[in-house]
Design an enzyme around this catalytic site. Structure first.
Site, PDB file in Angstrom:
ATOM      1  N   LYS A  77       7.461   9.253   0.130  1.00 43.71           N
ATOM      2  CA  LYS A  77       8.579   8.383  -0.206  1.00 43.71           C
ATOM      3  C   LYS A  77       9.868   9.184  -0.311  1.00 43.71           C
ATOM      4  O   LYS A  77       9.935  10.334   0.103  1.00 43.71           O
ATOM      5  CB  LYS A  77       8.282   7.629  -1.505  1.00 43.71           C
ATOM      6  CG  LYS A  77       7.015   6.788  -1.446  1.00 43.71           C
ATOM      7  CD  LYS A  77       7.042   5.713  -0.371  1.00 43.71           C
ATOM      8  CE  LYS A  77       7.899   4.550  -0.741  1.00 43.71           C
ATOM      9  NZ  LYS A  77       7.823   3.426   0.241  1.00 43.71           N
ATOM     10  N   HIS A  95      12.773   5.257   6.165  1.00 42.05           N
ATOM     11  CA  HIS A  95      13.389   3.926   6.125  1.00 42.05           C
ATOM     12  C   HIS A  95      14.883   4.016   6.438  1.00 42.05           C
ATOM     13  O   HIS A  95      15.724   3.491   5.714  1.00 42.05           O
ATOM     14  CB  HIS A  95      13.164   3.265   4.763  1.00 42.05           C
ATOM     15  CG  HIS A  95      11.723   3.165   4.382  1.00 42.05           C
ATOM     16  ND1 HIS A  95      10.798   2.461   5.130  1.00 42.05           N
ATOM     17  CD2 HIS A  95      11.032   3.701   3.341  1.00 42.05           C
ATOM     18  CE1 HIS A  95       9.605   2.556   4.556  1.00 42.05           C
ATOM     19  NE2 HIS A  95       9.709   3.308   3.489  1.00 42.05           N
TER      20      HIS A  95
END
Length: 353
Positions: A77, A95
């Site tokens: 992450k 992302h």
């Protein structure tokens, strides 16, 4: 071939217990000549001693910034905010390529330091299929939480567990009413996981994929009790749910789980909410009458950290053993360079350059 040095970083998100490489696969890497440094982490589901026993070096948490320049930093992450300039090659889910919030800022950090993002979402084969993914377990958890919420058995805060324990509370109990569940994106990894979980809950879901969403039957969608969205859109498509659908007096839909969590992206197919939910508050009520609850947790597989990490690691390890051969990693790098160029053009246009 230049020796590969992988640095498995501690995840700074407190609810992240997964790892991209489990100790057994770390042993495969070290046995093949790869140097593996593992940061100690109080929350990783596998203790650092198991990595050390597999031949890995141990480092302090968040010490990767001082690693040698040719080290490849591996995580899952988001990175911490410091250091701002990112100088290494980083492997994680960035992302950053679909105009998500914070995407441009992350890419600027790589530009500032001369580093490279090798985004795991874009580690794909020649046909564009992802080579390592958590999708099955994301779908499984998403559907499981949606059913538990709908049946009044979801408790907060959420805590990591094992599949056997989860399935025990997921099984239908006396007094549970029949429910109609819809999985959109049913043929993909996440959709398959959602279907398996629903069947474990005693529910035979309606399954939609591309054929059923080309001309979306909105009344049919709203006629289900539970919706699990497992679609990972790559091009803009009409939204599956709109604000006016939530106020439809005939709506039967009561619980939505957005496994994809593309909130903030122009590719979002559920543009009816503006922020994700989390382990502390997993459910957000979108409407009071008739009730409509949303679950949108962006690290669902971390609730089953052992199972999801083992599956992901088994798929990623062969790719890491072929790290210097180009192919999929070369495609990752090219996608990063394209994003950097696109960001520079957009920022130049905004300044009037």
């Amino acid at each position: 071939m230049t020796e590969l040095h992988l640095w498995l970083r501690h995840e700074t998100r407190r609810t992240e217990r997964r790892t991209p490489i489990v100790p057994a696969d770390a042993g495969r890497l070290t046995g093949s000549g790869v140097t593996v440094t593992v940061e100690d982490s109080p929350q990783r589901v596998f203790p650092v001693e198991e990595y050390e026993a597999a031949g890995c070096r141990v480092a302090a948490p968040v010490s990767w910034a001082s690693a040698p320049a040719d080290t490849v930093i591996l995580g899952l992450k988001e990175l911490p905010e410091q250091p701002y300039a990112l100088t290494h090659r980083h492997i994680f889910f960035g992302h950053a390529y679909k105009s998500q919030p914070g995407a441009a800022g992350l890419l600027r950090r790589f530009t500032a330091g001369g580093g490279t993002l090798l985004d795991l979402e874009y580690l794909v084969d020649d046909h564009g299929r992802r080579l390592a993914a958590f999708g099955f377990w994301a779908g499984y958890l998403g559907a499981a939480l949606a059913v538990l919420q709908h049946r009044g058995r979801l408790t907060a805060p959420l805590v990591p567990t094992g599949k056997e324990e989860l399935d025990q509370v997921l099984r239908p109990a006396a007094g549970d009413a029949d429910l109609r569940a819809l999985v959109i994106g049913a043929l993909g990894r996440s959709g398959r996981g959602a279907r398996v979980a629903l069947r474990a809950a005693g529910v035979e879901p309606t399954c939609w994929d591309l054929a059923e969403t080309r001309a979306l039957d909105r009344p049919a969608l709203l006629a289900h009790d539970v919706l699990v969205n497992a679609v990972l859109a790559t091009t803009p498509v009409p939204p599956f749910l709109r604000e006016r659908d939530l106020d439809d007096p005939g709506r039967r839909l009561r619980t939505v789980c957005d496994v994809t969590c593309d909130v903030g992206s122009p590719l979002n197919v559920l543009p009816v909410y503006d922020h994700v939910t989390d382990w502390a508050e997993p459910v957000r009520r979108l409407r009071k009458e008739p009730r409509l609850d949303l679950i949108a947790i962006d690290n669902l597989p971390s609730l089953l950290p052992r199972e999801s990490s083992a599956d992901f690691s088994a798929a990623l390890t062969p790719q890491l053993l072929d790290f210097h051969t180009g192919g999929a990693w070369g495609r990752c790098r090219e996608r990063f360079l394209t994003a950097i160029r696109e960001t520079a053009v957009m920022e130049g246009e905004s300044r009037g350059d």
